[in-house]
Design a protein around this motif. Structure first.
Motif, mmCIF file in Angstrom:
data_model
loop_
_atom_site.group_PDB
_atom_site.id
_atom_site.type_symbol
_atom_site.label_atom_id
_atom_site.label_comp_id
_atom_site.label_asym_id
_atom_site.label_seq_id
_atom_site.Cartn_x
_atom_site.Cartn_y
_atom_site.Cartn_z
ATOM 1 N N LEU A 268 -7.155 -2.543 4.941
ATOM 2 C CA LEU A 268 -6.052 -1.584 4.850
ATOM 3 C C LEU A 268 -6.182 -0.629 6.032
ATOM 4 C CD1 LEU A 268 -3.631 -0.329 3.472
ATOM 5 C CD2 LEU A 268 -5.210 0.963 2.013
ATOM 6 N N PRO B 233 0.827 -1.205 0.000
ATOM 7 C CA PRO B 233 0.000 0.000 0.000
ATOM 8 C C PRO B 233 0.866 1.262 0.000
ATOM 9 C CG PRO B 233 0.057 -0.967 2.167
ATOM 10 C CD PRO B 233 0.784 -1.914 1.273
ATOM 11 N N TYR C 239 -1.617 -3.575 5.331
ATOM 12 C CA TYR C 239 -2.664 -4.602 5.251
ATOM 13 C C TYR C 239 -2.686 -5.392 6.557
ATOM 14 C CZ TYR C 239 -2.508 -3.690 0.233
ATOM 15 O OH TYR C 239 -2.545 -3.091 -0.986
#
Lengths: 607, 195
Positions: free
Chosen positions: B150, B106, B111
């Protein structure tokens, strides 16, 4: 003789017995008035295949091995007194459409045709028989009167007792059992877990001929290993064992400190019985019903009763020797809030003692646990499971009482708390297993797949099984989640299979040969992609084995076993110590699965 | 949950975990159903956690870099002297492990993997997870969902706050009422509380 032949033979024998009965009480037979939904099965027409099997039976009769069997016709008439009744359900569900009045394809069986039980002796609680080396015990299987849940009916018993006598002997001793068969059908006695002389293993047509009605057989039991063992028939276990033919053997160690110190010892046999308001639901006559999942009982029994009770002083440590003799039920036994330590299992102690919160015990397994009761009051022993309502597609919590321990407010004078709080390491077991560790990592010598084949099941059952086949099957069946489908499936329609993954041979086709001293790694895969997968407690006769891993996870605390659970979808690696010569069985210990063919033999030859 | 919603959820999740119900049903011949093939290839392979109870993770495509993401949750019985680990209330005790692949790191945040009971109330945090890594935790539910979210940071929290990136469900989530299906296709669902 094939399993189907043997099953049919037993069934015909008992049907013939009910036709020509002359025991007391015959004139006072209790009649059933079937409910509208009930069907009375009074006759059975055998097919050509069965007639062929009968022919071979008659040949055996000529050899004098089958005795009283006298079948001049292929039509066998029952006495009309026993009717099928739909078993009660844990969770109500509608009958399968189209099968509202269906009954199993096999006929119903009750002991002596469900005649008035008053002419038969009332069974008495099991007794302890302490036997010295070389001593002899007369053991008789006979018909007894039992009262359970307020209903009085006929069952079987060893020496008129429930359970059969607890045979207690020293490790290294040999005792003699003069067994006599006084029930209605042929039987044998298997001495489960003992590594004894093959001739006395009690497997019909493998180690001995069946013991016919009125005949006897002498067994010699060699107590090679300390622990708790049990004995039961090895013919129509679904019926004979369920009707009360079981008992324990307790092999005592010569060492004073073999186990930890306890205040008392209790031997507990877990069982269940399928009953409704009229009494037991009939069993299948020529073959077992409940062939898919085995016959779950709805009445839980401890030592043959529904009211097991024990009184102890506060702080007492009790060693429980637990055996599961149920046809198919796996128990999750909880001792209230008491602290529980697991010490041993089938054929040895664990490498290390462990604390546990409950005892998961499959059919034919044994566990030795120590429990301290340190709070005064009532401790309920329970079977605590997540049952499945198959119709609703839901789990639900089911808690049933197994018995009660009353803890008095008087503190024990022999406080063993310090010893109890210590988890012992068993170096004798570790040292013994050390001799086998080199074999743990090697490739399997043999691989077995567990599966099944069905034929001629009613279409609604097939549709239900098909619908569910791709959804979810639990690792273990804790309850009869589909009671009607299960009841209506007989071993004439369901074949459970052990398949040699290397040769494709199945069940008794398999011929494994070993030499005394061989250490054999066997990989067992319980195939979940079948129309009805189910857990199987796999039992090895006459030898001992280690469960090395489940689904690749190594077992870090080993114990010698003779029976262990193989959950649905799992791969279980076992290591067998083939050091006892003879021809032995490997089979599923769900009684109905065994009768449905899930067995094989292997030979261990002298060097 | 209404019956319709339950059906939709079951259908969606069944599709999500890649299980074709039709394909899973053995073929029928004259009322006889044979067991499937012996699976010799499976049995010969080194034993692994049961594929049958495996959990296939499916991307939600809600976060950039996750459109091709795949993942697998596997369950093993927690270690037990009885082979099968069961709680005092009878629930299976599983060691759940999750791995994900084909997922880009990300731009910010992390995550994080979670297991959650069907009521979405009871949550177990498996931990931060990245491509090729494994997150694990012990679960004792009859049915459960597995999600990857996330999160804005790697700090442990009681439950997730960020978007769901991937999801899957335990095999037991496929257990389904027979009302209105198969031999009970004429059985009114309403009668059993399904709307």
């Amino acid at each position: 003789m094939s399993i189907r032949q043997r099953s049919l033979w037993v069934g015909l024998f008992l049907l013939a017995g009910s036709c020509f009965d002359s025991l007391p009480g015959l004139s006072a037979q209790r009649g059933h008035t079937p409910e509208p939904s009930q069907v009375v099965k009074t006759s059975m027409l055998l097919d050509e295949q069965d007639a062929g099997q009968m022919e071979s039976m008659e040949q055996m009769d000529e050899q004098g091995q089958m005795g009283m069997m006298h079948m001049g016709s292929v039509e066998v008439l029952g006495d009309g007194n026993v009717a099928w009744r739909m078993p009660p359900m844990d969770a109500p569900m509608p009958p399968l459409p189209g099968l509202e009045n269906a009954v199993p394809t096999v006929g119903p069986f009750m002991v002596k045709g469900d005649m008035d039980p008053t002419g038969f002796p009332e069974a008495r609680p099991g007794e302890i028989v302490e036997m010295d080396d070389g001593e002899t015990l007369d053991l008789t299987a006979s018909i007894v009167q039992r009262t359970i849940n307020g209903k009085t009916f006929l069952m079987y018993g060893y020496n008129g007792q429930y359970p059969g006598p607890l045979i207690k002997g020293d490790r290294g001793s040999t005792v003699i059992i003069n067994f006599t068969n006084e029930i209605e059908m042929p039987t044998t006695v298997h001495w489960h877990g003992l590594r004894l002389d093959n001739r006395f293993d009690g497997v019909p047509d493998v180690t001995q001929p069946p013991v016919l009605v009125g005949q006897s057989f002498t067994y010699e039991l060699y107590f090679r290993d300390t622990g708790i063992y049990w004995y039961h028939p090895h013919m129509r276990e679904d019926l004979q064992q369920d009707l009360g033919l079981y008992g324990n053997m307790l092999v005592m160690p010569p060492e004073n400190d073999y186990y930890g110190a306890v205040n008392r010892e209790e031997v507990i046999i877990l069982d269940d019985l399928l009953m409704d308001e009229q009494g037991p639901i009939p069993w299948g006559d020529t073959a077992p019903s409940h062939a898919l999942m085995g016959r779950f009982g709805n009445v839980l029994l401890v030592n043959g009763t529904t009211d097991y009770q024990l009184e102890v002083d506060r702080g007492e440590v009790v060693r429980f020797y637990i055996t599961n003799v149920a046809n198919t039920r796996t128990f999750n036994m909880v001792f209230g809030g008491a602290r529980v330590k697991v010490v041993a299992s089938d054929v040895s102690k664990f490498e290390r003692e462990e604390w546990v919160e409950s005892v998961v015990i499959a059919p034919a397994e044994r566990y030795v646990v120590e429990v301290q009761f340190d709070e005064p009051g009532e401790v309920e022993l329970t079977n605590s499971i997540q049952a499945i309502d198959d119709f609703m597609g839901e789990f639900y919590y089911q808690l049933k009482s197994l018995g009660r321990v009353t803890v008095r407010d008087t503190t024990t004078t022999n406080d063993l708390s310090v010893e109890f709080k210590t988890l012992r390491q068993h170096d004798d077991v570790i040292n013994d297993i050390d001799g086998y560790r080199d074999a743990f990592g090697r490739e399997p010598d043999h691989q077995l797949e567990l599966t099944l084949r069905v034929q001629n099941l009613p279409t609604p059952i097939m549709r239900a099984l098909e619908f569910e086949a791709g959804l979810f099957s639990p690792p273990l069946e804790w309850n009869d989640a589909m009671p009607m489908m299960n009841w209506l499936s007989s071993t004439e329609q369901v074949q459970w299979i052990l398949r040699d993954a290397d040769t494709g041979q199945e069940n008794m086709e398999i011929e494994w040969r070993f030499t005394v001293g061989d250490v054999v790694k066997i990989r067992i895969f319980n195939n979940p992609e079948t129309i009805h997968p189910m857990n199987h407690p796999v039992h090895l006769h006459g030898q001992r084995y280690l469960v090395l891993s489940i689904d690749g996870v190594p077992n870090q605390n080993l114990v010698w076993k003779d029976t262990a659970i193989v959950p649905v979808g799992s791969v279980v690696d076992i290591l067998a110590d083939m050091d006892n010569p003879g021809t032995w069985m490997l089979h599923c210990h769900i009684a109905e699965h065994l009768d449905a063919g899930m067995m094989m033999s292997f030979s261990v030859n002298e060097q | 949950m209404s019956f319709l919603r339950a059906m939709v959820l079951a259908t969606v999740l069944a599709a999500a975990v890649g299980i074709s119900l039709a394909a899973a049903v053995p073929s029928t011949t004259s009322g006889t159903i044979s067991s499937l093939s012996p699976c010799s290839a499976i049995i010969s392979a080194p034993p692994l956690p049961s594929q049958y109870y495996g959990i296939e993770m499916v991307t939600t495509r809600r976060v950039p870099g996750t459109g091709r993401a795949v993942g697998t949750g596997m369950v093993n019985f927690a270690r037990s002297p009885f082979g099968v680990a069961v709680s005092p209330s009878g629930r299976y005790v599983y060691d759940l492990s999750l791995s994900i692949d084909r997922i880009k790191a990300p731009r910010r945040g992390a995550y994080t993997a979670w297991a959650v009971a069907p009521d979405l109330q009871d949550v177990v945090r498996l931990g931060v997870i990245e491509e090729g890594q494994v997150a694990s935790a012990r679960v004792t539910w009859n049915k459960f969902l597995v999600v990857v979210t996330l999160e804005s940071s790697t700090e442990p929290t009681a439950r997730w706050h960020g978007p769901v990136v991937m999801r899957g469900m335990s095999r037991s989530g496929m257990m389904h009422t027979l009302a209105g299906h198969g031999p009970y296709e004429n059985e009114a669902c309403l009668k059993y509380g399904f709307k």
